[in-house]
Design an enzyme around this catalytic site. Structure first.
Site, PDB file in Angstrom:
ATOM      1  N   HIS A 184      -1.790   1.778   0.740  1.00 59.27           N
ATOM      2  CA  HIS A 184      -1.839   0.338   0.992  1.00 59.27           C
ATOM      3  C   HIS A 184      -3.271  -0.151   1.138  1.00 59.27           C
ATOM      4  CE1 HIS A 184       1.718   2.264   2.828  1.00 59.27           C
ATOM      5  NE2 HIS A 184       2.347   1.421   2.022  1.00 59.27           N
TER       6      HIS A 184
HETATM    7  S1  FES Z   1      -2.826   2.415   3.873  1.00 61.77           S
HETATM    8 FE1  FES Z   1      -0.726   2.563   4.298  1.00 61.77          FE
HETATM    9  S2  FES Z   1      -0.575   4.686   4.554  1.00 61.77           S
HETATM   10 FE2  FES Z   1      -2.677   4.509   4.149  1.00 61.77          FE
END
Ligand code: FES
Lengths: 176, 687
Positions: free
Chosen positions: A141
């Site tokens: 993410h």
């Molecule tokens: S940014 Fe969501 S798990 Fe690493």
């Protein structure tokens, strides 16, 4: 239903019912314990999680290695001067999870960064030497960590955790 | 489950649900206000006991499945390791394994109760047939569960039972191949048995729901076999039946807990602590005790197909019972002849069970045939005939009338019969274990015997030394990790001592970054290395007989204790399987071979070894191992110490088990008393 004939010792009768009910409840609750406890790591898993030793001598400056301890990936980075300076240049107070670089490495071994390579967002494994901060980038993410493994940008709430470790010698650490 | 209920909860939220799903009404009408005959005796609590056991088996089974590996190479070890390493793994495994026996014990009582009191008669035929279906499913489940630990009996039991289907003409062989998923019992068989063993209990639970439904439609039978007529004949299910069933379950738990905590291996077969070996069949293939009567019928019939048909018909015939016995009087209480024949039938079943565990030779075969005929004659001749010629005693007009004229004789006689049955079954198991050609090992005084038994720390440490210096040259100890030496209830070494002990060993590890295997000093988490890299090497180096791994040896060897010792053992908890035997074999070597015994080249004479010719040369001699604590350095001392050590390697959690067992017993006894008095209070107004 209980045809309560109140004539014969109502209190003794109630006491008996309460005692029996309580015994059943206590026994049932105690009997649950083994069924829950068995879910915890078993003895062999705990034994396999004993400390490990890692030889750092083959890791050249600017390189890093990944070792596993208790099933977790541990990044060991041999940081360059540039990386250390970058990490120490940022004002600590401006960080999402304020922590100085000195607090995250062992003094005298400042070139070595040892962190658990698990993104503090939802557990993906960040990629080393990627992202805008010369540190780690998590592809899941988009969290970005700097060369000290501190969170700089993205949804992760905290810095990459530092596992317990000690330097056994200048070129050898024990993790755990 | 008896039609729409007028149950109305007072809480508005519950009312809201009840109007949409009348589940509380269902429970209320089925298990609270449901009228239950007031003359039920304790034999009727076995229904609740069975429900409890089914729940227990499912619960413990689901949990064991979390730790078990259904693979031919790993199954045996995964069972042993879950017992050793998982928190309370030993408890869960004992609960499940002993639970199967308890479940069958309860189901037999339940079935015989139905038989005695005519619970299969109109209008309860479907109820009875559903029960037979449950019983069949239980047998299938139990059989497949027994295969999962993948020991010798598992493997050969699976082979023998699946081969039953090869008796079917024309398609038999193909069916067996289909069942196996291969050309012999193997990994695919184990995998599908695991899957089905997980599935079937839920099918059983489903049929149990139907069984209870049918029960609640027809109403419960009762010891007098007359239907309830007025309100006065019944009491509400809750609290009367609930509390009485609860008391029954509490008493049953006492028996169950005795097996779990004190005698977990009593009903098991020692051979099942030997990993499955497709090349060697154990000398006696004996199924679990609950299949023995049918196994005896199978063996009594000298034709393969007929034997299989005979065995299955022995169960299927139960389905036709409602029509074979057409007598109007239900309860044998009022049928003097039927009552006598019932007890003869019980005796026949028990004797068949006894014969099922005997070697199929001589008098046993003849007796088996006679009893097989008796078994079928009971259903096909006695019952139909009795229902025509027997003149029953007058049946009371109502249950309340029967209660006034009540007598408790039947209960006592059934209790006596049950005890006798238990004794015989246990005896037959013991006989099955008896091995020919060996002298009975002498008894020892073991520190670990009895309900408060503990391992003697000194003996464990000395035994470890004997193992390390002598036995380990040929025998592995593959289930034991060095860390275990520091576990509570073990030899009691400190962490530092364990680490030092482990570092003496060279452990193969790897591959390293260059892809090569390397040797490093042992760590606490490593397991004792085996002296030979594989079984072939072990065999080649030892004159064709691979020295067995010793981790489980004291449980994997056994011998017939004989009457009455096997009964006394059950209460005194003298030993679990074979420590006496192991200690005896170590001391049983004699240079002078007695007259009439020939020992082949490369074997040695041992007084206690079955057949006397053992491939292992005399391992111990006086003074061979030195002890720091001043214990005598004699063969007798070595044998005793190393056996104690090996008992610990086989049952590492024994001390914790007995300790928890004692606490559980204290609780259960108090609880049973409380339940008893509560039951008395609840029923005080109803008798
Ligand atoms: S940014 Fe969501 S798990 Fe690493």
């Amino acid at each position: 239903m209980t045809t309560a004939s109140s004539a014969d010792h109502p209190t003794r009768r109630d006491f008996l019912f309460v005692a029996t009910g309580a015994a059943a409840a206590v026994g049932g609750a105690a009997a649950l314990w083994p069924f829950i406890s068995q879910m915890n790591p078993d003895a062999s898993t705990i034994a396999a999680g004993a400390p490990i030793e890692v030889d750092l001598s083959p890791v050249a400056e600017g390189q890093d290695i990944k070792v596993f301890w208790r099933g977790k990936p541990i990044y060991i980075s041999h940081r360059t001067k540039k990386q250390i300076d970058e990490a120490r240049a940022v004002p600590v107070a401006s960080l999402p999870d304020p922590q100085s670089d000195e607090a995250r490495v062992k003094s005298g071994h400042d070139q070595w960064l040892v962190v658990i390579g698990i993104c503090t967002h939802l557990g993906c494994i960040p990629i080393a030497h990627e992202g805008n901060y010369d540190g780690f980038f998590c592809p899941c993410h988009g969290s970005q960590y700097d060369s000290s493994g501190r969170i700089r940008q993205g949804p992760a709430p905290a810095n990459l955790a530092v596992p317990p470790y000690t330097f056994v010698s200048d070129t050898k650490i024990q993790i755990g | 489950m008896s039609g729409p209920s007028d149950y109305q909860p007072s809480n508005p939220a519950l009312q809201w649900i009840e109007r949409r799903l009348p589940i509380m009404g269902l429970v209320h009408s089925s298990f609270v206000v449901y009228p239950t005959p007031r003359n039920l005796n304790y034999w009727w609590t076995f229904g609740a006991i069975l429900s409890f056991m089914l729940g227990m088996q499912i619960l413990t089974g689901v949990i064991l499945a979390m730790h078990y590996t259904p693979h031919a190479d790993l199954a045996f070890k995964s069972v042993e390791l879950l017992v050793r390493d998982v928190n309370y793994g030993w408890l869960l495994r004992n609960m499940h394994a002993c639970g199967a026996s308890m479940f069958f014990f309860a189901v037999y009582v339940h079935m015989l109760r139905g038989l005695y009191y005519g619970s299969y008669k109109e209008p309860r035929e479907v109820l009875w047939i559903l029960g037979v279906i449950i019983y069949l499913l239980m047998m299938a489940t139990g059989f497949m569960g027994y295969v999962l630990p993948w020991g010798q009996m598992s493997f050969w039991g699976a082979t023998v039972i699946t081969n039953l289907f090869s008796a079917i003409p024309y398609v038999g062989e193909s069916i067996v191949t289909l069942l196996w998923g291969g050309y012999s019992v193997g990994n695919p068989t184990l995998n599908r048995f695991f899957s089905l063993h997980y599935l079937l209990p839920f099918l059983i639970a489903g049929v149990v729901v139907l069984h209870v439904w049918a029960l609640h439609v027809a109403g419960q039978n009762n010891p007098d076999g007359v239907e309830p007529k007025t309100e006065k004949d019944t009491v509400p299910f809750t609290p009367h039946a609930t509390i009485k069933d609860g008391f029954g379950v509490a008493c049953f738990l006492l028996l169950y807990a005795w097996f779990i905590f004190y005698m977990p291996n009593y009903l098991g077969d020692a051979d099942n602590y030997i990993p499955a070996n497709p090349g060697v069949t154990p000398p006696h293939i004996v199924p679990e005790w609950y299949y023995l009567p049918f196994y005896a019928i199978l063996r009594s019939i000298p034709n393969k197909l007929a034997g299989v048909i005979g065995m299955f018909s022995a169960i299927i015939i139960l389905c036709f019972l409602p029509w074979l016995d057409s007598a109007r009087t239900r309860s044998s209480k009022y049928r003097p002849l039927a009552k006598q024949f019932f007890w003869i039938f019980v005796a026949v079943c028990i004797l068949l069970g006894y014969l099922g565990a005997q070697p199929p030779e001589g008098i046993y075969v003849i007796a088996g045939r006679v009893l097989t005929v008796c078994y079928f004659a009971y259903f096909l001749i006695v019952l139909p005939l009795l229902s025509r010629i027997e003149k029953p005693r007058p049946v009371p007009n109502s249950i309340s009338e029967a209660i006034l004229a009540k007598s408790g004789k039947a209960v006592a006689s059934i209790a006596v019969a049950l005890v006798a049955a238990g004794a015989l079954f246990l005896g037959s198991l013991q006989d099955a274990r008896a091995e020919e050609g060996g002298t009975k090992p002498p008894g020892n005084s073991w520190s670990f015997a009895g309900p408060f038994g503990k391992y003697d720390r000194g003996a464990l440490q000395r035994g470890l030394k004997v193992y390390k210096e002598v036995c380990s040259n040929c025998h592995g100890l593959s289930l034991i990790a060095f860390r275990n030496l520091g576990d509570p209830g073990g030899p009691g070494y400190s962490t530092a001592q364990v680490a030092a002990f482990a570092s003496d060993y060279k452990i193969k590890d790897g591959p390293n970054d260059q892809g090569e295997m390397f040797e490093r000093p042992g760590r606490a988490a490593d397991y004792f290395p085996s002296p030979f890299p594989n079984e072939q090497a072990a065999r080649a180096a030892n004159g064709g007989a691979a020295p067995p791994d010793l981790s489980l040896i004291t449980k994997a060897r056994s011998y017939g204790r004989g009457f009455p010792m096997f009964l006394i053992d059950f209460f005194s908890q003298y030993q679990e399987q074979g420590p006496d035997y192991v200690a005896a074999v170590l001391q049983g070597f004699e240079d002078k071979v007695p007259e009439g015994v020939t020992i082949p080249e490369g074997s040695y004479y041992n007084k206690y070894f079955p057949g006397h010719a053992i491939k292992m040369p005399k391992p111990l001699s006086d003074g061979q191992v030195t002890f720091d604590d001043g214990s005598p350095t004699t063969v007798a001392q070595y044998a005793k110490d190393v056996t104690t050590f090996l008992m610990w390697t086989a049952e590492p959690h024994m001390e914790a088990r007995k300790r928890l067992g004692f606490q559980v017993f204290i609780f259960l006894i108090i609880f049973a008393f409380l339940m008893y008095f509560t039951k008395k209070k609840v029923w005080a107004d109803s008798h």
